[in-house]
Enzyme design. Structure first.
Site, PDB file in Angstrom:
ATOM      1  N   ASP A  93       0.894  -1.015   0.070  1.00 45.12           N
ATOM      2  CA  ASP A  93      -0.098  -0.093   0.138  1.00 45.12           C
ATOM      3  C   ASP A  93       0.904   1.178  -0.006  1.00 45.12           C
ATOM      4  O   ASP A  93       2.086   1.184  -0.103  1.00 45.12           O
ATOM      5  CB  ASP A  93      -0.798  -0.026   1.194  1.00 45.12           C
ATOM      6  CG  ASP A  93      -0.135   0.018   2.403  1.00 45.12           C
ATOM      7  OD1 ASP A  93      -0.707  -0.074   3.664  1.00 45.12           O
ATOM      8  OD2 ASP A  93       1.003   0.357   2.421  1.00 45.12           O
ATOM      9  N   GLY A  95       1.074   3.919   2.230  1.00 40.46           N
ATOM     10  CA  GLY A  95       1.517   4.289   3.505  1.00 40.46           C
ATOM     11  C   GLY A  95       0.530   5.273   4.246  1.00 40.46           C
ATOM     12  O   GLY A  95       0.368   5.419   5.227  1.00 40.46           O
ATOM     13  N   ASP A 267      -7.817  -7.924   0.730  1.00 38.42           N
ATOM     14  CA  ASP A 267      -6.937  -8.146   1.664  1.00 38.42           C
ATOM     15  C   ASP A 267      -7.488  -7.813   2.815  1.00 38.42           C
ATOM     16  O   ASP A 267      -8.318  -6.983   2.949  1.00 38.42           O
ATOM     17  CB  ASP A 267      -5.455  -7.093   1.595  1.00 38.42           C
ATOM     18  CG  ASP A 267      -5.735  -5.747   2.211  1.00 38.42           C
ATOM     19  OD1 ASP A 267      -6.286  -4.855   1.483  1.00 38.42           O
ATOM     20  OD2 ASP A 267      -5.268  -5.616   3.516  1.00 38.42           O
TER      21      ASP A 267
END
Ligand code: SAQ
Length: 373
Positions: A93, A95, A267
Site C-alpha cells: 500500500d 502508507g 486483503d
C-alpha cells in the site's frame, strides 16, 4: 513466465469474475485473497506455509517498512522478496492510510503528509513521489497511489475535497511510477458513500489508464449494506479488462458479497489478527476458542480439512493453548484461518468457472448459519 503485467478474464457469472493476473514473479488466480504481511511477515506463519495453503500474493505495509527497517535498507538487502524470503508477487500500500491511523502529529496538505513515527518520534514526509519511490525500493510488484481516505460518516464537501486531492495524487503517483513493464501501479477510487463522487472518481481514474484499480474509502466502519451499495455503483464504471482490488475487506461474508459485485482482489487482517485472539473461521461459522465450552471438546475444527491446524488438533487443546497464552495458539489458529480463507477463495473460483457461483454463495452462507455442529 511473462515480462509484463497482464490480466486475463476466463469466465464471468453474473458480475462475479474469474481471472488471472500474470506477472514476472508468478500468476495470481482471481478472485484472490492476499494475506497481510505488515512488517514483511505474515504474523505467526512461515512464508512456505503461506504459499502451501494457496496464497499467490501477500501484502506489505509501506508505513511500517519505511519506519523499520527503512526502505533504503530493504533495497540494500535485495528488496522485500529476498529480505522476507517470499519470491512470489507482493502488493504494497502507499502508507497514507496508516499514517492517518497510526502516526502522531500528522499534517496533510496538497503536497502530501508529514508525520512523526509512532516508534521513535522521528519526522517523515510522504508525497505521491516519495511513496512510489519507497515502494520501488521495496521492489513491490503492485504499488498503490498515495490517496486520502476519509472516515465515514463525513460531510459531502469533505468527501469531495479528499476525492479530488486523491485524483491529483493519482496523476503524480502514476507519473512518478513511469513505465515498469513487469510491475503495476493502481489508482484508488474514493468518494465515500456519495454515488456521484464515486462515479466521478472512477471515471477520472479510468481515463488515466492505470493497470488496475483499488476501491478505497470502504471497510472504515460503515454498515455492510453501505459498502455493497457503493460497490454496485463503482465496479460497473471501472474497465472490465482490469483487476479490481477492494482494500481492507473482509470477513468471509464480505468477500462473497463483494465477488458477486465484481471485485477480484482482497486483503484483510481479519484471519490473522482474529486468529491471534482465539477466533477460528470454519465452514460452520466462527468458533471462539477462548470460550470454556471447548474445554473438553475432542473434535478438531474441521476433520475434513487438508490443513493440519484444522484437522490434527482438538478444540480442547486449542482452548488450553489460548488459556495458557502459549505461542502455538496463535500459530495454529492463524494457519487454520488463512487455510479457510484460501479454501473459500478456491471454492469461489471453481464455482465461477462452473457458472454456479450463486448456488455456492447461498450454500456457503447456509453452512455458516448451520453453526458449529
Ligand atoms: O481508502 C484506502 N486507501 C488506502 N488504503 C486503505 C486501506 C484500508 N483498509 C480498510 N479496512 C481495513 C482496516 C484495517 C485497519 C483499520 S480499517 N479500509 C481501507 C481503505 C483504504
Amino acid at each position: 513466465m511473462t515480462e509484463k503485467f497482464t490480466f486475463t478474464l476466463h469466465a464471468t457469472d453474473g458480475m462475479a469474475r474469474r481471472g488471472t493476473v500474470s506477472m514476472p514473479r508468478g500468476d495470481i488466480r482471481t478472485p484472490a485473497f492476499m494475506p497481510v504481511g505488515t512488517a514483511g511477515t505474515v504474523k505467526a506463519m512461515y512464508p512456505g506455509q503461506v504459499r502451501e495453503l494457496g496464497s499467490d500474493i501477500i501484502l506489505g505495509n509501506t508505513y511500517h517498512l519505511m519506519l523499520r527497517p527503512g526502505a533504503e535498507r530493504v533495497a540494500k538487502l535485495g528488496g522485500l522478496h529476498v529480505f522476507a524470503n517470499w519470491p512470489h508477487p507482493i502488493l504494497t500500500d502507499s502508507g497514507g492510510f496508516q499514517v492517518m491511523s497510526l502516526a502522531q502529529l500528522r499534517k496533510l496538505d496538497e503536497n502530501g503528509v508529514t508525520f512523526q513515527s509512532h516508534i521513535d518520534g522521528r519526522r517523515y514526509e510522504l508525497t505521491p513521489e516519495r511513496s512510489i519511490e519507497i515502494q520501488g525500493l521495496l521492489d513491490s510488484d503492485i504499488q498503490m497511489q498515495l490517496d486520502e481516505c476519509v472516515a465515514l460518516p463525513s460531510s459531502e464537501a469533505e468527501i469531495e475535497r479528499a476525492m479530488r486531492l486523491s485524483l491529483r495524487w493519482a496523476e503524480r503517483s502514476k507519473a512518478a511510477f513511469g513505465e515498469q513493464p513487469g510491475k503495476a501501479v493502481f489508482g484508488i477510487v474514493q468518494g465515500g458513500d456519495v454515488p456521484r463522487l464515486r462515479i466521478a472518481s472512477a471515471e477520472a481514474l479510468r481515463d488515466m489508464d492505470f493497470k488496475g484499480y483499488s476501491i478505497g474509502g470502504l471497510a472504515v466502519g460503515e454498515p455492510q449494506h453501505v459498502m455493497l451499495e457503493i460497490l454496485s455503483i463503482t465496479t460497473p464504471v471501472l474497465p472490465a479488462e482490469k483487476p479490481r482490488y477492494l482494500m481492507g475487506v473482509g470477513t468471509p461474508d464480505d468477500i462473497l458479497e463483494s465477488v458477486a459485485r465484481g471485485v477480484d482482489m482482497f486483503d484483510c487482517v481479519m484471519p490473522t489478527r482474529a486468529g491471534r485472539h482465539g477466533l477460528a473461521f470454519t465452514r460452520f461459522g466462527k468458533v471462539n476458542l477462548k470460550n470454556a465450552r471447548h474445554a473438553e471438546d475432542h473434535r478438531p475444527l474441521d476433520e475434513a480439512s487438508d490443513c493440519p491446524a484444522s484437522r490434527d488438533y482438538s478444540r480442547a487443546y486449542l482452548h488450553h493453548l489460548f488459556k495458557a497464552n502459549e505461542t502455538l495458539a496463535a500459530m495454529l489458529l492463524t494457519w487454520n484461518n488463512l487455510a479457510y480463507y484460501q479454501q473459500l477463495m478456491a471454492g469461489i473460483r471453481g464455482a465461477i468457472d462452473e457458472r454456479r457461483f450463486e448456488d455456492f454463495r447461498l450454500a456457503t452462507k447456509a453452512g455458516w448459519a448451520r453453526g458449529d455442529i
